[in-house]
Design a protein around this motif. Structure first.
Motif, short mmCIF file in Angstrom:
data_model
loop_
_atom_site.label_atom_id
_atom_site.label_comp_id
_atom_site.label_asym_id
_atom_site.label_seq_id
_atom_site.Cartn_x
_atom_site.Cartn_y
_atom_site.Cartn_z
N THR A 253 30.67 -43.60 -21.33
CA THR A 253 32.06 -43.30 -21.00
C THR A 253 32.41 -44.07 -19.74
N PHE A 254 33.55 -44.75 -19.79
CA PHE A 254 33.96 -45.58 -18.65
C PHE A 254 34.45 -44.70 -17.52
N THR A 255 33.98 -44.97 -16.32
CA THR A 255 34.59 -44.37 -15.14
C THR A 255 34.86 -45.49 -14.16
N TYR A 256 35.90 -45.27 -13.36
CA TYR A 256 36.29 -46.36 -12.47
C TYR A 256 35.19 -46.67 -11.47
N SER A 257 34.55 -45.62 -10.96
CA SER A 257 33.57 -45.86 -9.90
C SER A 257 32.31 -46.54 -10.43
N SER A 258 32.04 -46.36 -11.72
CA SER A 258 30.85 -47.01 -12.26
C SER A 258 31.22 -48.29 -13.00
N ARG A 259 32.41 -48.83 -12.72
CA ARG A 259 32.92 -49.97 -13.50
C ARG A 259 32.01 -51.18 -13.46
N LYS A 260 31.28 -51.32 -12.35
CA LYS A 260 30.42 -52.50 -12.19
C LYS A 260 29.28 -52.53 -13.19
N THR A 261 28.91 -51.35 -13.71
CA THR A 261 27.76 -51.31 -14.62
C THR A 261 28.15 -51.71 -16.03
N PHE A 262 29.45 -51.96 -16.28
CA PHE A 262 29.87 -52.25 -17.65
C PHE A 262 29.88 -53.75 -17.92
N LYS A 263 29.58 -54.06 -19.14
CA LYS A 263 29.50 -55.44 -19.59
C LYS A 263 30.87 -56.10 -19.44
N ASP A 264 30.85 -57.33 -19.05
CA ASP A 264 32.07 -58.16 -18.97
C ASP A 264 33.07 -57.63 -17.95
N PHE A 265 32.67 -56.67 -17.12
CA PHE A 265 33.63 -56.21 -16.13
C PHE A 265 33.61 -57.14 -14.91
N ALA A 266 34.79 -57.50 -14.48
CA ALA A 266 34.95 -58.21 -13.21
C ALA A 266 36.32 -57.82 -12.70
N ASP A 267 36.46 -57.72 -11.39
CA ASP A 267 37.72 -57.21 -10.86
C ASP A 267 38.90 -58.07 -11.27
N ASP A 268 38.63 -59.36 -11.52
CA ASP A 268 39.74 -60.22 -11.89
C ASP A 268 39.79 -60.50 -13.40
N ASN A 269 38.93 -59.84 -14.16
CA ASN A 269 38.95 -60.03 -15.61
C ASN A 269 39.91 -59.03 -16.24
N ARG B 178 45.58 -49.27 -12.32
CA ARG B 178 46.11 -48.10 -13.01
C ARG B 178 45.54 -47.98 -14.42
N LEU B 179 45.42 -49.13 -15.10
CA LEU B 179 44.90 -49.12 -16.46
C LEU B 179 43.43 -48.70 -16.48
N LEU B 180 42.69 -49.17 -15.48
CA LEU B 180 41.27 -48.79 -15.42
C LEU B 180 41.13 -47.30 -15.19
N LEU B 181 41.98 -46.75 -14.29
CA LEU B 181 41.94 -45.31 -14.05
C LEU B 181 42.37 -44.55 -15.32
N GLY B 182 43.35 -45.12 -16.02
CA GLY B 182 43.80 -44.51 -17.28
C GLY B 182 42.70 -44.53 -18.33
N ALA B 183 41.93 -45.61 -18.36
CA ALA B 183 40.82 -45.69 -19.31
C ALA B 183 39.83 -44.56 -19.06
N GLU B 184 39.65 -44.22 -17.78
CA GLU B 184 38.78 -43.10 -17.45
C GLU B 184 39.40 -41.79 -17.95
N THR B 185 40.71 -41.65 -17.76
CA THR B 185 41.38 -40.41 -18.17
C THR B 185 41.26 -40.17 -19.68
N VAL B 186 41.51 -41.23 -20.47
CA VAL B 186 41.46 -41.03 -21.91
C VAL B 186 40.02 -41.02 -22.43
N GLY B 187 39.06 -41.33 -21.55
CA GLY B 187 37.66 -41.22 -21.95
C GLY B 187 37.18 -42.36 -22.82
N LEU B 188 37.66 -43.57 -22.54
CA LEU B 188 37.19 -44.73 -23.32
C LEU B 188 35.68 -44.90 -23.13
N VAL B 189 35.04 -45.32 -24.20
CA VAL B 189 33.60 -45.59 -24.15
C VAL B 189 33.41 -47.09 -24.28
N LYS B 190 32.65 -47.67 -23.35
CA LYS B 190 32.45 -49.13 -23.34
C LYS B 190 30.96 -49.45 -23.27
#
Lengths: 634, 634
Positions: free
Chosen positions: B94-110, B73-85
């Protein structure tokens, strides 16, 4: 001759000549063959993939070629240069070939989707971006060196092999345009959209600005007339006039930005991202990767450019300005000396001598002007700007400052050092009234030329005759001189408006005739110029705004110096100066607040731009998403 | 209690409490049920899809709830508010949930991919954008009306049902932050990145600005010391000091913009397009379609807002300013009257009377200040700005102008009407030296508080104890007062710098302690504030720049008024004033040219921004292309 180029697509059914290339007489066969091969060669091979046909002249020793392009090629070119067109849903979008169906008026057989000016602009762009690959020199001319990334056309031009490239007129269209522009006696707006279609945005914007500026001057002119008629010399009336002038000039300049945004949005150039385009042909540097677009192109360090600008160009300009002021001071000395001489020994010779300083000064200024202009062009070109707009802005700024000084420094000297208001008014009057005969004479000259041209143009010309006629016509060197004229005029109107309120009247009269004579000039006298997409009038906006700030200062001082105001503050000159300074600061503050408060773009344009930005960012998100899905499927 | 809400996802294994909601005591059950249902309900049903748990207190009559959210939910919310990572390729996107893998330090359990401050910001955003659907009122409270689109939380707050919402501190993180921020005795920069992670960008930018500004004042302070030590009173030295000050203040403000751009680019807020976000909760209007984003949201005509601003707020502000000036004049009259009275009949009573006007004036000013502040808040809220930043800017501008006048008008009066330099210097000195004891006292008070808090915090607290402790802490009302203090300080330093060169020294000393006391305040005294992403210091930049322009004028006048300069122009006061005016104009022109020439963003940031824009536009082209292909396949 055509058989010798097997790669030429001679089967293109409707070759429409758009651009003329004139090579020097006696250009070597191998050079011609290489150049034409580069022009028609496939994009993949580094060519421009255009069509070219030799024009067979009666006297066979001229090398004239007509360049055209297939419809498909032009559409792809429109995508390359980033043309913005209207879509079916009335929004403006960057044209791409694959989305062509979504654009208004697009049909595969509609060859009028792109205007002729746009087609010619595309061809010019493609020709100019024909860059050397591994050639070390132009074949047949070992002295004309090439290096990877160097614009071939530019090297051909500088080494004299290529005489000129110019777009062809469209006689039919021109006739229509002429008729609606100045052919009928009517009061009304100029057909700016049609001008833009035929001559491109830069020229249309110039005429738009000229028209707008003329209309904007009318209130000033109307208010100025009674001052002349009734010889008003009251303090309060002058203050009123000056205040109105100052606020008005701020308003008109701010409103122009909005009008300009509306027009260029409609024309698509407001959305054209020219900074993402390929560099201007004169730009040089080692081949590298553009960090923004990722394309291979010459790169040049911006720090080097800054050093050149601030450590070479800026000191040079300052030196020239100083020198020009120095010459002016010598002129005033000479003038004084001549006056003294005339008073001491009055004779025919001495009264003749009175004119000598002015004549010498005028000649020296003219010579300096020309030398300076060459130097400015050289320096700006040496600064190596990547974008044509940036090159133009730096060049304009340099020439502008020098011209401003030459025109107004002597007036400033008379007004604020000699305190000779009578002489100032006299000079301004002379200047304004000299516009009238100048204008009549111009009109006369143009009418002569018109008759001359009409003889040739009204009969139906063959293509050969047309090309022959047009290649001899003068070249239009851009809107610079026209804007400069307007700028200096604005200076005369605003800087000393409270000394000579009639200036605006003359300016309006002059501009009305200027519109007609410039229109005539564009249509009759000059070769057709290449269209140049632009979104605003560039550094001219800044120049006019600066002038309007300076005019606040000059007008306040002039009012403070007037005998009426001095009489009001008879007991204390200090109070007078302090009051003037206070008023001046308030006016300046008001100007800045107004400029800050009035938005540069109308709200609906702002919304449209924001919408486009929003859609772009959304599309970027989508794209990343799509790439990700693709990667996962793999 | 939890069983009565079957829709509550009680199986979420690691519920992490992020935000605390305190409802009024005795809130009706049906209201609580409806509100919590809305919070946990699915997005599709108009809910916020968050997690909520009641906090069981020892005394059971308090309604305190903890809000959290699942990782997804938080990841989807990050997309809604337009966080940039930051992405893996070091670009900011701009963070989007579907492109989450391309972001630094992203891991599903992080679960540390989003900072706690970001998570709390997301929850706040979701809660505030919980809008009424077809409810006509808040269940159980018929007087609390709702209409479609009205923010539920806002209505709950205004009707007193919701007492407060605040984010929880993270004791571990806070301890670490405290240690690196002010826990050790060291000279060095503040850990701005850590501050930003914990408190958000607005607060980090304030501390960044405070630090930068302090460093920037050091040269002025160093140059100012010898003036005091050697009691320099030479004309040329003062002019040198003032000139340095003026140019320096321009440079530091321009350079700050660049530093700010570098920081906010790294933090991602420079790229956050907040104008595309949902409107601020206080924004109201009929439900409609946003023309830019195409989303359904309240819309309000910008013309109506303009009318409110220019026809109501502006006249009101002007009236208040006039009134404040009027009060000041009365004060000066009273002061004169008390002085006369004291001279006529000298007595203990009369010497006591000397203080009365100052005391009355101080009290009146304070009362006016408070009333004005309320009025300004009401008016700005009534202007109905869509964006929080726009609301803040308008509010700040209103309060700023009033405070500026109250602080400096009397100094201006003393300097430029009474021409009493001695009194001016005395007042400035008093002000500056009063900072020292004020600072010591503040430090002392803080140390007391620190000891007090430490007692409670150093022991490991249970969640209940922590919430109980934090909910009683003071609320931090934003950076406004801190910036205002800095702004007025900048005024004291720059406006009269040539009369009192020591001001910068005191300002530096004050700011150094200010950094520590503000840091302490943030960490110890106040509730944790919600993070607020921001890309710059907003209207404060404009305010500081305006102050630096005004200080050119005041300093030039002050130098012109100094006896040394007057002695130089002994024979003609007119020459003196003209010279001063000339110098002032040159300095102003230099300032504007410098501001124009120094780019607001460093070149590499410019390139990164341009690259993003280019990619967005390319993606838009691609998208249109893809849509077209899709349509054709159909």
């Amino acid at each position: 001759m055509a058989e010798s180029w097997p790669f030429l697509d001679t089967f293109e059914p409707n070759f429409r000549p758009l651009v003329v290339i004139e090579l020097a007489k006696g250009t070597k066969e191998e050079t011609i063959e290489w150049f034409t091969k580069r022009i028609v060669d496939k994009k993949a091979n580094g060519g421009a993939q255009l069509l070219i046909k030799p024009l067979v002249m009666e006297n066979g020793d001229e090398n004239i070629y007509l360049v055209g392009a297939s419809h498909l090629r032009l559409l792809l070119g429109a995508e390359t240069v980033g043309l913005v067109k209207e879509c079916n849903d009335n929004s403006m979008r960057t044209f791409t070939y694959s989305s062509r169906k979504t654009f208004k008026d697009f049909a595969d057989d509609n060859h009028n989707f792109l205007t002729m000016a746009e087609c010619q602009y595309i061809i010019k762009h493609e020709l100019e971006n024909l860059r050397a690959k591994d050639e070390k020199m132009i074949p047949g001319y070992p002295q004309a060196k090439l290096y990877p990334g160097k614009s071939v056309v530019r090297r051909l031009l500088t080494s004299g092999i290529l005489v000129q490239i110019f777009p062809l007129h469209d006689r039919e269209e021109l006739k229509k345009l002429r008729h609606s522009w100045y052919g009928q006696v009517k009061v009304g707006y100029q057909p700016l959209d049609e001008i833009r279609c035929y001559f491109g945005e830069t020229i249309a914007l110039y005429f738009g600005f000229l028209e707008y500026f003329t209309f904007a001057l009318i209130p000033m002119a109307v208010i100025g007339i009674p001052y002349y008629v009734f010889a008003w010399e009251d303090y309060d009336k002058y203050v009123m006039f000056a205040t109105f002038n100052l606020l008005w000039s701020t308003v008109i300049l701010e409103v122009w930005k909005r009008i300009c945004a509306i027009m260029t949005y409609r024309w698509g150039t407001l959305l054209m991202k020219r900074q993402f385009e390929e560099p201007r042909p004169g730009f040089h540097g080692v081949l590298g990767i553009n960090p923004i677009t990722g394309r291979e192109e010459p790169v040049y360090s911006s720090i080097k450019r800054q050093i050149r600008i601030y450590l070479v160009s800026l000191p040079f300009v300052c030196l020239c300005l100083y020198f020009s002021l120095y010459v002016m001071m010598i002129y005033f000395d000479l003038e004084q000396w001549a006056l003294d001489y005339h008073e001491e020994n009055e004779s025919n010779f001495s009264s003749l001598m009175l004119f000598v300083p002015s004549i010498i000064y005028a000649v020296v200024i003219e010579i300096m002007n020309r030398i300076y202009r060459y130097a400015a062009e050289f320096l700006t070109s040496w600064e190596n700007h990547r974008l044509e707009s940036s090159y133009q802005n730096h060049l304009i700024l340099k020439v502008l400052v020098f011209n401003f000084l030459n025109c107004f420094a002597s007036l400033f000297y008379i007004a604020f050092v000699l305190f000779d208001m009578k002489l100032l008014r006299q000079i301004l009057n002379q200047f304004a009234e000299s516009l009238l005969p100048y204008w009549l004479q111009k009109r006369h000259k143009k009418r002569m030329k018109k008759r001359m041209c009409s003889l040739k143009t009204d009969t139906d010309l063959s293509l050969v005759e047309q090309v022959n006629l047009e290649k001899e016509m003068g070249t239009y060197f851009g809107t610079f001189d026209d804007y400069l004229e307007l700028f200096l005029q604005f200076g005369y109107v605003s800087l000393f408006s409270c000394v000579y309120p009639l200036a605006a009247v003359f300016a309006v009269l002059n501009n009305i005739t200027e519109i007609y004579s410039d229109a005539l000039k564009m249509c009759r006298v000059y070769k057709r110029p290449f269209a140049e997409p632009t979104a605003n009038i560039g550094v001219w906006q800044l120049a006019f705004e600066t002038m309007s700030v300076i005019s606040v200062v000059t007008n306040c001082i002039l009012i403070g110096m007037s005998p009426q105001v001095n009489a009001l503050f008879a007991d204390s000159k200090t109070d007078l100066i302090l009051t003037v300074a206070l008023v001046e600061h308030l006016l300046l503050a008001m100007k800045f607040i107004m400029a800050f408060v009035i938005p540069d773009k109308p709200r609906d344009i702002q919304i449209k731009l924001a919408k486009l930005e929003f859609e772009s960012l959304e599309a970027l998100k989508q794209q990343v998403r799509a790439t990700d899905m693709y990667n996962r499927e793999k």
